[in-house]
Scaffold this motif. Structure first.
Motif, short mmCIF file in Angstrom:
data_model
loop_
_atom_site.label_atom_id
_atom_site.label_comp_id
_atom_site.label_asym_id
_atom_site.label_seq_id
_atom_site.Cartn_x
_atom_site.Cartn_y
_atom_site.Cartn_z
N LEU A 1 40.71 40.72 56.78
CA LEU A 1 39.34 41.06 56.36
C LEU A 1 38.88 42.36 57.01
O LEU A 1 38.37 43.27 56.33
CB LEU A 1 38.39 39.92 56.72
N VAL A 2 39.04 42.45 58.32
CA VAL A 2 38.56 43.64 59.05
C VAL A 2 39.30 44.89 58.60
O VAL A 2 38.70 45.95 58.39
CB VAL A 2 38.71 43.43 60.57
N LYS B 1 47.11 39.29 39.79
CA LYS B 1 47.70 40.16 40.81
C LYS B 1 47.90 39.46 42.14
O LYS B 1 48.55 40.00 43.05
CB LYS B 1 46.80 41.40 41.03
N PHE B 2 47.33 38.26 42.30
CA PHE B 2 47.32 37.62 43.60
C PHE B 2 48.08 36.30 43.63
O PHE B 2 47.89 35.48 44.54
CB PHE B 2 45.87 37.39 44.05
N ASN B 3 48.91 36.08 42.63
CA ASN B 3 49.66 34.83 42.58
C ASN B 3 50.62 34.73 43.75
O ASN B 3 51.01 35.75 44.35
CB ASN B 3 50.44 34.74 41.26
N ILE B 4 51.03 33.51 44.09
CA ILE B 4 51.96 33.26 45.19
C ILE B 4 53.26 32.75 44.59
O ILE B 4 53.29 31.64 44.06
CB ILE B 4 51.38 32.24 46.20
N ASP C 1 27.32 40.90 44.88
CA ASP C 1 28.25 39.98 45.53
C ASP C 1 29.56 39.96 44.77
O ASP C 1 29.57 40.05 43.53
CB ASP C 1 27.68 38.55 45.56
N ALA C 2 30.65 39.82 45.52
CA ALA C 2 31.96 39.71 44.89
C ALA C 2 32.73 38.60 45.60
O ALA C 2 32.77 38.55 46.83
CB ALA C 2 32.72 41.03 44.98
N TRP C 3 33.35 37.70 44.80
CA TRP C 3 34.03 36.53 45.34
C TRP C 3 35.43 36.40 44.76
O TRP C 3 35.70 36.86 43.66
CB TRP C 3 33.29 35.25 44.95
N PHE C 4 36.27 35.72 45.54
CA PHE C 4 37.50 35.16 44.98
C PHE C 4 37.73 33.83 45.68
O PHE C 4 37.77 33.77 46.91
CB PHE C 4 38.72 36.06 45.15
N VAL C 5 37.86 32.78 44.86
CA VAL C 5 38.07 31.43 45.37
C VAL C 5 39.31 30.86 44.70
O VAL C 5 39.41 30.90 43.47
CB VAL C 5 36.86 30.50 45.11
N GLU D 1 42.05 41.05 46.76
CA GLU D 1 43.11 41.62 47.60
C GLU D 1 43.16 40.92 48.96
O GLU D 1 44.24 40.60 49.48
CB GLU D 1 42.86 43.11 47.78
N ILE D 2 41.99 40.69 49.54
CA ILE D 2 41.95 39.99 50.83
C ILE D 2 42.50 38.58 50.69
O ILE D 2 43.31 38.11 51.50
CB ILE D 2 40.49 39.97 51.36
N TRP D 3 42.06 37.90 49.64
CA TRP D 3 42.52 36.52 49.38
C TRP D 3 44.03 36.50 49.20
O TRP D 3 44.72 35.64 49.79
CB TRP D 3 41.83 35.98 48.13
#
Length: 693
Positions: free
Chosen positions: A349-350, A568-571, A588-592, A623-625
């Motif tokens: 995150l940082v 883009k964030f699949n595992i 606000d922007a989220w990814f859950v 991207e962080i998620w």
């Protein structure tokens, strides 16, 4: 006329005859004349006078000394009267410390006024207390609480140096000051300090006094006691400090601010060298051990990171009272926090905000990561705890945007729709409310699975009109969202505010087979005696999503990750579900998202609700998620989602008017799910409809 002896006044009658002065002058006695009695008589009278002077001096000295004793006794009695009666005097309780541990038993943080728990003499290395004796009070085991020899030595040293180079206070006096008195430098306080030191020596053994001292003395940086200081400066328990570290701690108490090793390492090291030399000189350590300690001085590890564990520790303190009530003594709280995941989430995150935050006008973020049963594994409440202690993960209520849509779709599934149900993606106007898709383009008739995959606002708006906003609110509450939700049409697009912790808990239901989740962070609480005062028992709040609807939803969630806004964030190798969300004007922007192992929500925004520069949920938060979840699943054996997948069972009747079924060709994944969302009109009540209000 010369009087005869018998004719003199009576007072002279028996007096010996005195020679005439003139005759004495005419016939002076010769020097060395043995017969001369005048000289001998003169010497006897002088000795008498000298003896009288010495006797008077002795007498008045005794009188003065007696008055000094009386005055001192009165002074002592007066100041003693200002103290509580000796028979009622007790050592005040040390403020309790709450040691907060990660799931693996490592220390996350201490909470309380002291900054660390109490330790006993028996559990720390012998050279640690001896270091304090060597430098602060070398005659500790010989004096009775006050050390006249030490006071005299300090006075002489200070007079020679024309300053205050040494203090005469014993460890017992220092303890008395810390326990009962203020830090003011007055004669009155010193007298009371001496009185209390005598009481301590009479009441406790030397080791007990030393143990009390080690747990009460101040080391700077909010650390009271040697355990707190060891954790603060060396990131370890006092039980594990080396001789060099013990010497640095002992040297620190003389001037905690000036000698703090994290602020003034050179001064701290010089003082530690004096302590080591004193320990060797007094036989507390061998010369070889002293040489080793001098050649390998203590090092203060550099503190890295933004202190995010403090957000988790603060949350523990927020809920601890609900489990054990008021804390009366030191306790240890074992939490569910995974220290590795916590550190990973913080770093990612940082780093992301540092690299892109200024460019995108995104200053803050939050991360919540749960096990599917609700155990909190990582909790990051902001970018830097040292700059802001506000916990955005648990206390900030923000609009979730399109990440709220799955609750609308679940309500629709429970009303009889399926992922294959067709709805029209076209411009819509509902009582003056006209939501639009982000692209301002429309696909025509689409399945609900496709609508969720590409976050089509028009379809979500039509669905909430069909199932009603009140039903969606009930669904959200059933899944654990406790924030007040406004039952209006715009709720479909996430306009009611929720916390990241609530959103994560709601998504956990999709990851654990449909069970209701109550997030928890405390597993066990123990007293220092080992007594367990709280232990969490495995509980189930029951099934809140039926299996057939859960299978439908998980199918739609995985569609988002395989071909939608989360592609883009699949595992690789894992079944993954997720949803992005962006609010109007990019506030606000989220990814859950979730797997069967972990459920994580990421929020990015600004505390003042200012606009970001086109930051969407599938952008920076995604991207962080993605980085965090990939790191968290690295090397783990993939686990399938327990809800299974919907296999295209016969579809119940759709709500609303029938729509021609037609599948649209798959389009490239959209870059955002943001939409322009005009405010939804509020439903008018009876009087407004009647009077036109």
């Amino acid at each position: 006329m010369r009087l005869s002896p018998d004719d003199r006044p009576s007072r002279f009658r028996n007096a010996p005859a005195q020679p005439e002065p003139s005759r004495q002058l005419r016939n002076p006695p010769k020097r060395g004349n043995k017969r001369s009695g005048g000289g001998g008589g003169g010497k006897r009278r002088g000795g008498h006078r000298r003896r009288s002077f010495l006797g008077g001096l002795f007498y008045w000295t005794m009188v003065l000394g007696l008055w000094c004793v009386i005055g001192l006794g009165g002074l002592i009695a007066y100041h003693a009267s200002q103290l509580p009666p000796i028979d009622q005097l007790t050592v005040p309780k040390r403020p309790p410390n709450i040691a907060i541990l990660a799931a693996d038993g490592s220390l996350l943080a201490n909470r309380g006024e002291t900054g660390g728990r109490t330790v006993t003499i028996g559990e720390i290395p012998p050279y640690l207390p001896r270091a304090f004796v060597a430098i602060e009070d070398r005659r500790f085991y010989e004096h009775f609480g006050i050390d006249p020899i030490g006071i005299t030595r300090a006075l002489v040293t200070n007079l020679r140096g024309r300053g205050v180079a040494q203090g005469g206070s014993t460890l017992t006096q220092q303890l008395a000051k810390n326990l009962f008195l203020t830090q003011e430098r007055t004669a009155a306080r010193k007298i009371q300090e001496a009185i209390l030191a005598l009481w301590l020596e009479r009441t406790y053994t030397k080791d007990q006094i030393l143990e009390l001292y080690l747990n009460r003395v101040y080391f700077g940086s909010g650390a009271y006691g040697v355990e707190a200081a060891a954790q603060r400066y060396f990131n370890k328990s006092a039980r594990s400090v080396t001789i060099a570290e013990a010497a640095m701690l002992a040297g620190l108490v003389q001037a905690p601010s000036r000698l703090a090793p994290n602020r003034n390492p050179e001064a701290a090291e010089k003082r530690a060298q004096l302590v080591i030399a004193a320990m060797a000189d007094q036989g507390f350590i061998t010369q070889a051990a002293a040489k080793t300690a001098l050649t390998a001085p203590a090092e203060v590890p550099e503190r890295v990171g933004a202190g995010s564990v403090n957000y988790a520790a603060d949350y523990v303190m927020d809920v601890l009272d609900d489990f054990i009530g008021a804390v009366d003594g030191d306790v240890t709280v074992l939490t569910t926090i995974d220290s590795k995941l916590q550190a990973s989430a913080e770093t990612i995150l940082v780093d992301a905000l540092s690299a892109q935050g200024a460019k995108l006008n995104a200053s803050q973020g939050a991360v919540v990561s749960l096990a599917p049963d609700g155990a909190i594994r990582a909790l990051i409440g902001g970018r830097d705890y040292t700059k802001s202690q506000f916990n955005r993960a648990t206390a900030a209520r923000r609009q979730p945007g399109s990440s709220f849509k799955p609750l609308v779709y679940l309500t629709a599934m429970e009303k009889g729709l399926t992922p294959d149900t067709i709805r029209d993606d076209a411009p819509v106007s509902i009582k003056g409310w006209e939501p639009e898709n982000y692209s301002r383009n429309y696909r025509g008739p689409v399945t609900l699975a496709t609508a969720m995959q590409h976050s089509l606002n028009t379809v979500a708006a039509r669905l909430i009109q069909e199932v009603t906003p009140k039903e969606v609110v009930r669904t959200a509450q059933r899944l654990g969202i406790s924030s007040a939700l406004q039952p209006n049409l715009s709720l479909a697009l996430g306009t009611s505010e929720v916390t990241p912790l609530e959103m994560t808990a709601a998504y956990a239901t999709f990851a654990n087979g449909g069970q209701s989740v109550l997030p928890y962070v405390i597993r066990e609480v123990r007293q220092t005696t080992g007594k367990v005062v709280y232990a969490r028992k495995a509980t189930s709040l029951g099934q809140v999503i039926q299996p057939q609807y859960l299978a439908m939803m998980d199918t739609m969630f995985t569609g988002v990750m395989n071909g939608g806004t989360g592609s883009k964030f699949n595992i690789p190798g894992w079944q993954v579900g997720g949803k992005s969300g962006t609010t109007q004007d990019y506030g606000d922007a989220w990814f859950v998202g979730f797997t069967a192992k972990l459920v994580t929500a990421v929020w990015v925004g600004n505390d003042d609700n200012s606009k970001m520069k086109r930051v969407t949920g599938s952008g920076l938060p995604g991207e962080i998620w993605g980085k965090y979840m990939k790191a968290a699943h690295a090397g783990a054996q993939p686990i399938p989602l327990p809800g299974g997948f919907w296999q295209g069972a016969p579809r119940p009747l759709d709500l609303g008017a029938p729509v021609a079924e037609a599948r649209q060709p798959e389009a490239p994944p959209p870059t955002s799910d943001r939409a322009w969302v005009p405010p939804a009109p509020q439903e008018k009540n009876f009087f407004e409809r009647l009077f036109g209000g």
